[in-house]
Design an enzyme around this catalytic site. Structure first.
Site, mmCIF file in Angstrom:
data_model
loop_
_atom_site.group_PDB
_atom_site.id
_atom_site.type_symbol
_atom_site.label_atom_id
_atom_site.label_comp_id
_atom_site.label_asym_id
_atom_site.label_seq_id
_atom_site.Cartn_x
_atom_site.Cartn_y
_atom_site.Cartn_z
ATOM 1 N N CYS A 113 0.886 -1.178 0.000
ATOM 2 C CA CYS A 113 0.000 0.000 0.000
ATOM 3 C C CYS A 113 0.913 1.213 0.000
ATOM 4 C CB CYS A 113 -0.913 -0.005 1.221
ATOM 5 S SG CYS A 113 -1.916 -1.514 1.394
ATOM 6 N N ALA A 114 1.510 1.514 -1.149
ATOM 7 C CA ALA A 114 2.732 2.316 -1.190
ATOM 8 C C ALA A 114 2.549 3.824 -1.177
ATOM 9 C CB ALA A 114 3.546 1.926 -2.434
ATOM 10 N N PRO A 141 1.949 7.658 -0.290
ATOM 11 C CA PRO A 141 2.463 8.482 -1.391
ATOM 12 C C PRO A 141 3.883 8.155 -1.838
ATOM 13 C CG PRO A 141 2.628 9.699 0.648
ATOM 14 C CD PRO A 141 1.959 8.399 0.996
ATOM 15 N N GLY A 142 4.474 7.091 -1.290
ATOM 16 C CA GLY A 142 5.755 6.623 -1.792
ATOM 17 C C GLY A 142 6.958 6.925 -0.924
ATOM 18 N N ASP A 171 -0.585 0.323 -5.453
ATOM 19 C CA ASP A 171 -1.628 1.132 -4.831
ATOM 20 C C ASP A 171 -2.892 0.991 -5.659
ATOM 21 O OD1 ASP A 171 -1.581 3.234 -2.432
ATOM 22 O OD2 ASP A 171 -3.121 3.813 -3.881
ATOM 23 N N ASP A 208 -5.382 -3.742 -6.176
ATOM 24 C CA ASP A 208 -5.769 -3.995 -4.797
ATOM 25 C C ASP A 208 -4.842 -5.091 -4.285
ATOM 26 O OD1 ASP A 208 -6.868 -4.844 -2.423
ATOM 27 O OD2 ASP A 208 -8.894 -5.105 -3.197
ATOM 28 N N ASP A 247 2.031 -1.338 5.081
ATOM 29 C CA ASP A 247 1.653 -0.129 5.831
ATOM 30 C C ASP A 247 0.155 0.004 5.636
ATOM 31 O OD1 ASP A 247 1.583 2.260 7.157
ATOM 32 O OD2 ASP A 247 2.477 3.437 5.551
ATOM 33 N N CYS A 288 -0.229 3.803 11.336
ATOM 34 C CA CYS A 288 -0.062 5.053 12.090
ATOM 35 C C CYS A 288 -1.240 5.215 13.043
ATOM 36 C CB CYS A 288 0.088 6.261 11.164
ATOM 37 S SG CYS A 288 -1.275 6.519 10.008
#
Length: 445
Positions: A259-260, A262-263, A282, A310, A329, A382
């Site tokens: 789930c990369a 914004p990189g 993504d 996905d 992540d 997070c």
């Protein structure tokens, strides 16, 4: 330019900044809009970078302190503001933020905000704005209860999960965090970037916790950072930088960032090892383009592939070759970054948590078969909610006898245990100046 003309232009610029801040606040507070999305529209319309920085500072301060500002309005107004007065309430929050959290010169803050009331069609209430701001200037604003901004259901869960730490978490949620930078060591050293910042009168400190990090405690616009446009550094919180250390893939490894966007974390991994064979996924095409832009700015990605997919739909994207390491992540409540995304408390709903937990479980179960035996999967969020973190990991370990957790050291926060079994490490907001973050390093047997 004549002095009078310059003064007029400065006044107009000041009013425009207050109008922009009030409109962003109105959209976020009263219309359910995304803070990030509203700022992305509002800021480019302001030509002067100082005005853009001011709008951003006002909006963030007002959202962090909105409970206290609402308390002031409740105490000072004879009757509550109605729905039709939502734009006025937003403007008053912007005015309070200037006098309180930002401590701007009172004359300019009050005058520009009163003129902004006229500019948004509230001429009949300009005198009220002036009176309330003058009162705030004279008396100060009452200290708000940081818990008042939290939805009751989320506050209750926070206190259940962290009975001894909840008050500290709440206080941290209304304090602006430091600016963390990640130095692109493919282009220069941390010491060299620190010296370059010092030449621009920007004081940055290093920390042994994050070897590529520089921490700036005084607010600085990203546009003022020397080397940012050239890819010498990136903005990334220290807790997010620790992800690369927690995953720590071998040189040249085949790695999946599931789930990369914004990189930032994928870029950090590539900065550490340009020979890494990285696949970044993504589901959102716009966010995937954002990853590509991040790689391009940092002159990275020669061995990386980007794919819209996905991550849980493995059959649609996986070629059958196992990965040496996987970074998950995961989508989460983002409750560890409230101080940086204060609109989370406005938009998050209780039903969201169950849905997010189901998505996290689905991703863990789908991705595990793509990991090579002996390989490592780092599950990260997070979030500070235990149902998304150590409880999620405990449930996964119970489902997968071929999965074992590898404890992380003290840099990653407190070690979470149930029945003496390791279930990851948790950082809480504000610890070492970092955001709240969870890490669980899982090894496949």
């Amino acid at each position: 330019m004549k002095p009078a003309t310059a003064s007029t232009a400065a006044l107009a610029s000041g009013v425009a900044s207050r109008v922009a801040a009030a409109r962003v606040l109105d959209a976020v507070l009263h219309k359910g809009r995304s803070l990030k999305g509203e700022l992305a529209t509002a800021l480019p319309a302001l030509a002067d970078p100082r005005d853009r920085a001011l709008v951003e500072a006002i909006v963030f301060a007002a959202l962090r302190q909105r409970a206290g500002y609402d308390a002031a309005l409740a105490a000072w107004l004879p009757k509550p503001l109605g729905q039709r007065d939502a734009p006025l309430r937003a403007l008053l929050h912007a005015g309070f933020a200037q006098l309180d959290a930002l401590a701007l010169p009172a004359h300019a803050a009050v005058a520009s905000t009163v003129d902004a009331a006229r500019a948004i069609g509230r001429t009949h209430q300009a005198a009220l704005v002036n009176a309330l701001l003058r009162r705030a200037q004279r008396e100060g604003l009452p200290a708000g209860d940081p818990s008042a901004a939290w939805p009751p259901w989320l506050l209750a869960q926070l206190r259940r999960d962290w009975p001894g730490d909840a008050d500290a978490i709440l206080r941290a949620s209304v304090e602006p965090g430091p600016l963390w930078l990640r130095v692109n060591t493919q282009q220069g050293s941390v010491a060299a970037l620190q010296a370059q910042l010092a030449e621009s009168r920007i004081e940055a400190s290093t920390t042994p916790l994050c070897p590529q990090a520089l921490r700036i405690d005084a607010p600085v616009p990203v546009s003022a950072l020397p080397g940012f446009a050239d890819g010498a550094l990136s903005v990334q919180d220290g807790s997010a930088q620790l992800v690369a250390d927690a995953l720590s893939p071998s040189p040249g490894a085949r790695v999946l960032d599931a789930c990369a966007a914004p990189g930032g974390k994928a870029a950090h991994l590539l900065e550490r090892d340009p020979t890494m064979r990285l696949l970044a996924l993504d589901v959102d095409p716009a966010r995937l383009r954002q990853i590509g832009a991040t790689f391009a700015r940092l002159a990275l990605g020669a061995t990386a592939a980007l794919r819209q997919a996905d991550a849980a739909d493995v059959g649609a994207w996986w070629d059958g070759r196992p990965f040496d390491a996987i970074l998950l992540d995961a989508p989460c409540s983002a409750t560890g970054v409230v101080r940086r995304q204060p609109d989370i408390l406005l938009h998050r709903r209780e039903a969201d948590i169950g849905a997010l937990c189901r998505t996290q479980s689905r991703l863990l179960d789908a991705l595990w078969p793509t990991l090579a035996p002996g390989g490592t999967l780092l599950y990260a969020t997070c979030s500070i909610l235990r149902c998304e973190n150590d409880a999620q990991v405990a449930a996964f370990l119970a489902r997968r006898p071929d999965a074992a957790i590898e404890p992380l050291d003290a840099r990653f926060g407190r070690r979470m245990r149930q029945a003496d079994r390791e279930q990851g490490s948790q950082r809480l907001p504000g610890e070492d100046g970092m955001d709240g973050f969870f890490y669980a390093r899982l090894r496949k047997g």
